[in-house]
Scaffold this motif. Sequence first.
Motif, PDB file in Angstrom:
ATOM      1  N   GLY A 181       0.823  -1.194   0.000  1.00  0.00           N
ATOM      2  CA  GLY A 181       0.000   0.000   0.000  1.00  0.00           C
ATOM      3  C   GLY A 181       0.862   1.250   0.000  1.00  0.00           C
ATOM      4  O   GLY A 181       2.082   1.198  -0.133  1.00  0.00           O
ATOM      5  N   ILE A 182       0.217   2.368   0.172  1.00  0.00           N
ATOM      6  CA  ILE A 182       0.927   3.647   0.149  1.00  0.00           C
ATOM      7  C   ILE A 182       0.356   4.557   1.228  1.00  0.00           C
ATOM      8  O   ILE A 182      -0.854   4.562   1.480  1.00  0.00           O
ATOM      9  CB  ILE A 182       0.793   4.326  -1.242  1.00  0.00           C
ATOM     10  CG1 ILE A 182       1.700   5.551  -1.355  1.00  0.00           C
ATOM     11  CG2 ILE A 182      -0.643   4.669  -1.571  1.00  0.00           C
ATOM     12  CD1 ILE A 182       3.153   5.219  -1.424  1.00  0.00           C
ATOM     13  N   ASP A 183       1.217   5.280   1.904  1.00  0.00           N
ATOM     14  CA  ASP A 183       0.804   6.272   2.891  1.00  0.00           C
ATOM     15  C   ASP A 183       0.461   7.558   2.127  1.00  0.00           C
ATOM     16  O   ASP A 183       1.331   8.361   1.807  1.00  0.00           O
ATOM     17  CB  ASP A 183       1.941   6.513   3.886  1.00  0.00           C
ATOM     18  CG  ASP A 183       1.560   7.484   4.991  1.00  0.00           C
ATOM     19  OD1 ASP A 183       0.517   8.166   4.856  1.00  0.00           O
ATOM     20  OD2 ASP A 183       2.318   7.582   5.978  1.00  0.00           O
ATOM     21  N   ARG A 184      -0.828   7.728   1.853  1.00  0.00           N
ATOM     22  CA  ARG A 184      -1.233   8.857   1.004  1.00  0.00           C
ATOM     23  C   ARG A 184      -1.153  10.193   1.738  1.00  0.00           C
ATOM     24  O   ARG A 184      -1.151  11.243   1.092  1.00  0.00           O
ATOM     25  CB  ARG A 184      -2.643   8.612   0.452  1.00  0.00           C
ATOM     26  CG  ARG A 184      -2.717   7.392  -0.459  1.00  0.00           C
ATOM     27  CD  ARG A 184      -3.971   7.426  -1.312  1.00  0.00           C
ATOM     28  NE  ARG A 184      -5.184   7.428  -0.526  1.00  0.00           N
ATOM     29  CZ  ARG A 184      -5.805   6.331  -0.096  1.00  0.00           C
ATOM     30  NH1 ARG A 184      -5.307   5.137  -0.373  1.00  0.00           N
ATOM     31  NH2 ARG A 184      -6.926   6.419   0.600  1.00  0.00           N
ATOM     32  N   THR A 293       8.208   2.956  -7.086  1.00  0.00           N
ATOM     33  CA  THR A 293       7.327   3.253  -8.223  1.00  0.00           C
ATOM     34  C   THR A 293       5.958   3.690  -7.726  1.00  0.00           C
ATOM     35  O   THR A 293       5.389   4.684  -8.214  1.00  0.00           O
ATOM     36  CB  THR A 293       7.206   2.019  -9.133  1.00  0.00           C
ATOM     37  OG1 THR A 293       8.489   1.738  -9.702  1.00  0.00           O
ATOM     38  CG2 THR A 293       6.198   2.237 -10.239  1.00  0.00           C
ATOM     39  N   LEU A 294       5.417   2.959  -6.757  1.00  0.00           N
ATOM     40  CA  LEU A 294       4.109   3.323  -6.210  1.00  0.00           C
ATOM     41  C   LEU A 294       4.167   4.671  -5.514  1.00  0.00           C
ATOM     42  O   LEU A 294       3.225   5.476  -5.618  1.00  0.00           O
ATOM     43  CB  LEU A 294       3.631   2.238  -5.248  1.00  0.00           C
ATOM     44  CG  LEU A 294       2.251   2.449  -4.623  1.00  0.00           C
ATOM     45  CD1 LEU A 294       1.173   2.600  -5.698  1.00  0.00           C
ATOM     46  CD2 LEU A 294       1.902   1.300  -3.688  1.00  0.00           C
ATOM     47  N   LEU A 314       2.140  -2.175 -11.778  1.00  0.00           N
ATOM     48  CA  LEU A 314       1.888  -0.855 -11.214  1.00  0.00           C
ATOM     49  C   LEU A 314       1.730   0.211 -12.299  1.00  0.00           C
ATOM     50  O   LEU A 314       0.827   1.044 -12.221  1.00  0.00           O
ATOM     51  CB  LEU A 314       3.031  -0.460 -10.275  1.00  0.00           C
ATOM     52  CG  LEU A 314       3.226  -1.330  -9.029  1.00  0.00           C
ATOM     53  CD1 LEU A 314       4.496  -0.910  -8.288  1.00  0.00           C
ATOM     54  CD2 LEU A 314       2.024  -1.234  -8.111  1.00  0.00           C
ATOM     55  N   VAL A 315       2.624   0.188 -13.260  1.00  0.00           N
ATOM     56  CA  VAL A 315       2.619   1.199 -14.319  1.00  0.00           C
ATOM     57  C   VAL A 315       1.767   0.706 -15.479  1.00  0.00           C
ATOM     58  O   VAL A 315       2.009  -0.375 -16.029  1.00  0.00           O
ATOM     59  CB  VAL A 315       4.050   1.490 -14.799  1.00  0.00           C
ATOM     60  CG1 VAL A 315       4.033   2.494 -15.946  1.00  0.00           C
ATOM     61  CG2 VAL A 315       4.899   2.000 -13.648  1.00  0.00           C
ATOM     62  N   ARG A 316       0.779   1.494 -15.850  1.00  0.00           N
ATOM     63  CA  ARG A 316      -0.016   1.191 -17.037  1.00  0.00           C
ATOM     64  C   ARG A 316       0.639   1.885 -18.218  1.00  0.00           C
ATOM     65  O   ARG A 316       0.608   3.109 -18.333  1.00  0.00           O
ATOM     66  CB  ARG A 316      -1.455   1.646 -16.835  1.00  0.00           C
ATOM     67  CG  ARG A 316      -2.156   0.808 -15.765  1.00  0.00           C
ATOM     68  CD  ARG A 316      -3.544   1.285 -15.447  1.00  0.00           C
ATOM     69  NE  ARG A 316      -4.163   0.421 -14.451  1.00  0.00           N
ATOM     70  CZ  ARG A 316      -5.040   0.832 -13.545  1.00  0.00           C
ATOM     71  NH1 ARG A 316      -5.393   2.107 -13.508  1.00  0.00           N
ATOM     72  NH2 ARG A 316      -5.566  -0.023 -12.688  1.00  0.00           N
ATOM     73  N   ASP A 317       1.246   1.079 -19.072  1.00  0.00           N
ATOM     74  CA  ASP A 317       2.059   1.597 -20.160  1.00  0.00           C
ATOM     75  C   ASP A 317       1.246   2.527 -21.056  1.00  0.00           C
ATOM     76  O   ASP A 317       0.190   2.161 -21.565  1.00  0.00           O
ATOM     77  CB  ASP A 317       2.611   0.432 -20.980  1.00  0.00           C
ATOM     78  CG  ASP A 317       3.625   0.875 -22.011  1.00  0.00           C
ATOM     79  OD1 ASP A 317       4.337   1.858 -21.750  1.00  0.00           O
ATOM     80  OD2 ASP A 317       3.707   0.224 -23.073  1.00  0.00           O
ATOM     81  N   GLY A 318       1.755   3.751 -21.228  1.00  0.00           N
ATOM     82  CA  GLY A 318       1.066   4.727 -22.060  1.00  0.00           C
ATOM     83  C   GLY A 318      -0.060   5.454 -21.359  1.00  0.00           C
ATOM     84  O   GLY A 318      -0.702   6.325 -21.951  1.00  0.00           O
ATOM     85  N   PHE A 356      -4.588   5.552  -9.613  1.00  0.00           N
ATOM     86  CA  PHE A 356      -4.290   4.165  -9.274  1.00  0.00           C
ATOM     87  C   PHE A 356      -3.776   4.044  -7.845  1.00  0.00           C
ATOM     88  O   PHE A 356      -4.218   3.173  -7.081  1.00  0.00           O
ATOM     89  CB  PHE A 356      -3.252   3.598 -10.244  1.00  0.00           C
ATOM     90  CG  PHE A 356      -2.706   2.259  -9.824  1.00  0.00           C
ATOM     91  CD1 PHE A 356      -3.440   1.110 -10.033  1.00  0.00           C
ATOM     92  CD2 PHE A 356      -1.469   2.160  -9.206  1.00  0.00           C
ATOM     93  CE1 PHE A 356      -2.947  -0.122  -9.623  1.00  0.00           C
ATOM     94  CE2 PHE A 356      -0.962   0.938  -8.806  1.00  0.00           C
ATOM     95  CZ  PHE A 356      -1.711  -0.209  -9.012  1.00  0.00           C
ATOM     96  N   ALA A 357      -2.848   4.912  -7.451  1.00  0.00           N
ATOM     97  CA  ALA A 357      -2.259   4.828  -6.111  1.00  0.00           C
ATOM     98  C   ALA A 357      -3.313   4.987  -5.026  1.00  0.00           C
ATOM     99  O   ALA A 357      -3.199   4.391  -3.942  1.00  0.00           O
ATOM    100  CB  ALA A 357      -1.164   5.886  -5.954  1.00  0.00           C
TER     101      ALA A 357
END
Length: 389
Positions: A181-184, A293-294, A314-318, A356-357
Motif C-alpha cells: 500500500g501507500i501512505d497517502r 514506483t508506487l 503498477l505502471v499502465r504503459d502509455g 491508481f495509487a
Amino acid sequence: MQPSDLRIALFSGNYNYVLDGANLSLNRLVGYLLSQGAQVRVYSPTVDEPAFEPTGDLVSIPSAPIPLRPEYRFPLALTSRVRRDLEAFRPNVLHVSSPDVVSHRAISWARNRKIAAVASVHTRFDTYLAYYHLQWLEPVARAIMRRFYRRCDAIMAPAESTAAVLRAQRMNRDITIWARGIDRDRFNPERRDLGWRRDLGIADDEMVVAFLGRTVMEKGLDVFADAIHELEARKVAHRVLVIGDGPARPWFQQQLPDAIFLGQRTGEELAVALASADVLLNPSITESFGNVTLEALACARPVVAADSTGASNLVRDGESGILVEPTDIEGFADALEAYARNAELRARHGAAGLAFAQTMDWDRINAAVIRTYLRAIAKRERLARMTGR
C-alpha cells in the motif's frame, strides 16, 4: 479461528537494521497484526545502531556481514536460545521472509511440530547474481529456493507478475498476492515545493528525472546512467536528482557528475523530494514489487520503468508511465525525451498514476495476509488429521 487467536513468529533477514522497502512493509504488517489483536514475535539479525526502531517484539539471531554487501547481514543459526524463545512463544503460524539458512531451519522446526509455515517474497534474489558476475549460479539458487518455498503451506507474492514467475519456476502451488500500500498522507502531489527546487538551483521549467532507492548496482544504476548519457547526447534539457545512498554511490557520481545527490531521505523530506521531481526513472529488474514506483505514482509523477516484475503491475504503459525493455537504452531515452518535450503528457500520466495509487489501501492489503495465515493453519490441520504428520 479469529485474527486475535493468531500467534505469529516472523523470521526476517533484515527487519530494521537497513532501511529498504521490504522491511518497512514487514514493520507495517506487524503494526497492523498487533492492531487486530494478534500476537507477533519477530526474529532477525540486529545491530547496535539500526536504521529505525522496530515495530513489536524483536529477538536477535546470530549473524555475520555479507562479504560483497557488508551493510546486510547473513543469519547464521537457529540457536538453542532462539529455539527456547520460540517454544515459549508457542506460535500457531510461522512467517519467513527470506530464503536463508535460519529460515530453512525455522520451517523444519515448524513442520516437526505441525505448525503452518508461510513465506513472503520481497526480492528476486536469483536476479542479483548477474550483477556480481555469478549468473552461472542461477540454476543452483533457484533449486535451493524451490526446495525452500515448496516446504511452506503457502507463499505470498507482492504482484501477479511476480506470482506468474514463481508459478513458472514451480516454487509452490499455493501462491497468493500480498501487495503493497501507500501512505497517502505522506506521498501526494501537495508535497511538491518549487522553492525547495530553486534552493537546489533547479529552474521551475526544468524537467527533473529522479532516481529513488539504494545506490547499489542491482538497482540498474548502469542502465540509468546510460539512459541519461543518451538524453544528453540528444541535447534534451533535464536535471537528475538522486535520492538515496549506498556502496555504489561513488561510481554513480562519477557517471553522473552534474546530478544532484541528496543522500538518504525519509519521511516528509523524502516525500517533498519525490513530489518535486517530474518523472521517476526506475530501470531495476530485481524488484518483486516497486515500492518507489508506487510512491512516485502517489505523488502524481509519471514513471519510466523496466518492463519487469517490479513495475508491470503498477505502471499502465502509455497511461501512467512508460514501460521499456530492461536493456533498451534508447527506449528509456525515448520515454524521457517524450516527457521532457510535453509537459501536458507528464501531467496526464501523473494524474492517472495518482488515481491508481489511491486504490492501494494498506489495511485492505494487509488483511489478505491474515486470510493467508488462517488458510495455511486450516490446511496444516487437515493434513495432520489425514496423515498423522
